[in-house]
Design a protein around this motif. Structure first.
Motif, PDB file in Angstrom:
ATOM      1  N   GLU A  63       0.931  -1.315  -0.043  1.00 23.83           N
ATOM      2  CA  GLU A  63      -0.618  -0.180  -0.550  1.00 23.83           C
ATOM      3  C   GLU A  63       1.051   1.130   0.076  1.00 23.83           C
ATOM      4  OE1 GLU A  63      -3.231   0.102  -0.583  1.00 23.83           O
ATOM      5  OE2 GLU A  63      -3.591  -1.768   0.459  1.00 23.83           O
ATOM      6  N   GLU A  93      -4.363   4.839   0.106  1.00 23.37           N
ATOM      7  CA  GLU A  93      -3.588   4.090   0.164  1.00 23.37           C
ATOM      8  C   GLU A  93      -2.912   3.940   1.272  1.00 23.37           C
ATOM      9  OE1 GLU A  93      -4.463   1.521  -1.912  1.00 23.37           O
ATOM     10  OE2 GLU A  93      -5.149   2.273  -3.423  1.00 23.37           O
ATOM     11  N   HIS A  96      -4.697   2.809   4.446  1.00 18.78           N
ATOM     12  CA  HIS A  96      -4.920   1.491   4.351  1.00 18.78           C
ATOM     13  C   HIS A  96      -3.387   0.259   4.299  1.00 18.78           C
ATOM     14  CE1 HIS A  96      -7.748   1.135   0.940  1.00 18.78           C
ATOM     15  NE2 HIS A  96      -8.293   1.542   1.485  1.00 18.78           N
ATOM     16  N   GLU A 176     -11.325   0.265  -1.815  1.00 19.19           N
ATOM     17  CA  GLU A 176     -10.715   0.036  -2.937  1.00 19.19           C
ATOM     18  C   GLU A 176     -11.753   0.043  -3.839  1.00 19.19           C
ATOM     19  OE1 GLU A 176      -7.847  -0.599  -3.471  1.00 19.19           O
ATOM     20  OE2 GLU A 176      -6.607  -0.904  -1.387  1.00 19.19           O
TER      21      GLU A 176
HETATM   22 FE   LIG Z   1      -5.273   0.255  -1.164  1.00 20.50          FE
END
Ligand SMILES: [Fe+2]
Ligand SMILES: [Fe+2]
Length: 329
Positions: A63, A93, A96, A176
């Motif tokens: 990520e 991201e 994440h 996502e």
């Molecule tokens: Fe991601």
């Protein structure tokens, strides 16, 4: 803190009974088979813990490194709207990554250790991020294919046997799905645009297709961790099953865009209701994994520089936390 060899409460006197006795392993597997979630303080075999630390930290690193190819286009997004969308995606991201480092920390490893392993090259991240983003269409293709493949991989992880990982994946999957949609939306705009824009979209698909289907990892027969991960219900589907699912949903999307998937052997099999596809060049996969992809060195250098450049932020945050702790005492 992670006390190797003892459970979290440290109750078990070492030496009196083997820590991983057959009874314990059987009881553990019975919990998994009954679809119970394993939580951070529960007893678990060391190999289960190690597998999860490897997988979750590798996921977190992916990520974080994955922000680089797209970050490359933040200043060159074609419109303000596209720029806002891309900014939101890249920030997701980062989130994440942090979420997943936290999930891995519940297994007794520290974030500092995981980051050190990434920077030393000991830990891996997804090979897909070692490819360059040459045009704006690459940003569309990454969202459509790379985030699309990630979703295919990650939806089953919402049912992973390890509770903290499974719960982290629920929110990640929702985000996502936005990433995939924004990517497809870019591809739709380009494929309905001028001939040059459509050619740009086709070129990006040509370059990203095969690396995307390699994202599911080696074929089942060559995948060393697969069988055990399936038995532990960390994985719910094999690499090849997920790859096939991805191809089956993605090829009609390429048709809808009026783009050609760069595989002459691609063909819908009426009998199996699946697409047949050509041979994957696994040599390319292993070369990139070994560090010889187009951008491996650059990605690691950028990450090391960012880590060094952020040292003062970590120090300031630490000093601030210590000041508050001292005031509260
Ligand atoms: Fe991601
Ligand atoms: Fe994403």
């Amino acid at each position: 803190m992670y006390t190797q060899g003892l459970d979290q409460q440290g109750k078990e006197p070492q030496g009196l009974q083997p820590r991983e006795s057959a009874e314990r392993l059987t009881a553990f597997q019975a919990r998994i088979d009954a679809e119970e979630k394993i939580e951070a303080k529960d007893w678990m075999p060391e190999a289960y813990r190690r597998t999860l630390v490897r997988q979750i930290s590798q996921h977190a690193h992916s990520e974080i490194i994955g922000m680089q190819p797209e970050g490359n286009w933040l200043t060159r997004a074609p419109t303000l709207r596209r720029k806002c969308i891309l900014l939101a995606k890249v920030q997701d991201e980062a989130g994440h990554g942090l979420y997943l480092y936290s999930a891995a920390e519940t297994l007794g490893t520290s974030r500092d250790q995981m980051v050190a392993d990434l920077l030393s090259g000991k830990a891996k991240y997804s090979s897909i991020f070692n490819y360059p983003t040459l045009t704006w269409a690459d940003i569309g293709t990454i969202g459509w294919l790379v985030d699309g493949a990630a979703i295919m991989n990650q939806i089953p992880l919402c049912r992973c046997s390890y509770g903290p990982y499974a719960r982290a994946m629920v929110r990640i999957c929702k985000e996502e799905s936005f990433h995939q949609r924004q990517g497809f939306d870019i591809m739709l705009a380009l494929s309905r645009g001028s001939a040059a824009q459509k050619a740009m979209a086709q070129d990006a698909l040509n370059r990203w297709w095969w690396p995307s289907i390699m994202m599911f990892g080696p074929s089942d027969k060559d995948s060393k961790h697969s069988a055990q991960s399936m038995a532990w219900k960390i994985k719910r589907f094999s690499n090849d099953e997920l790859r096939q699912k991805f191809i089956d949903v993605t090829v009609p999307q390429a048709d809808f865009l009026g783009l050609k998937v760069p595989d002459d052997e691609l063909e819908f099999d009426q009998e199996t209701a699946h697409y047949r596809f050509g041979e994957i060049d696994w040599q390319e996969f292993y070369d990139v994994l070994a560090g010889n992809g187009p951008c491996n060195r650059e990605r690691m250098q950028v990450r090391r520089n960012a880590h060094q450049g952020g040292a003062w932020v970590r120090e300031a945050a630490q000093a601030y936390a210590e000041k508050h702790a001292a005031q509260a005492a």
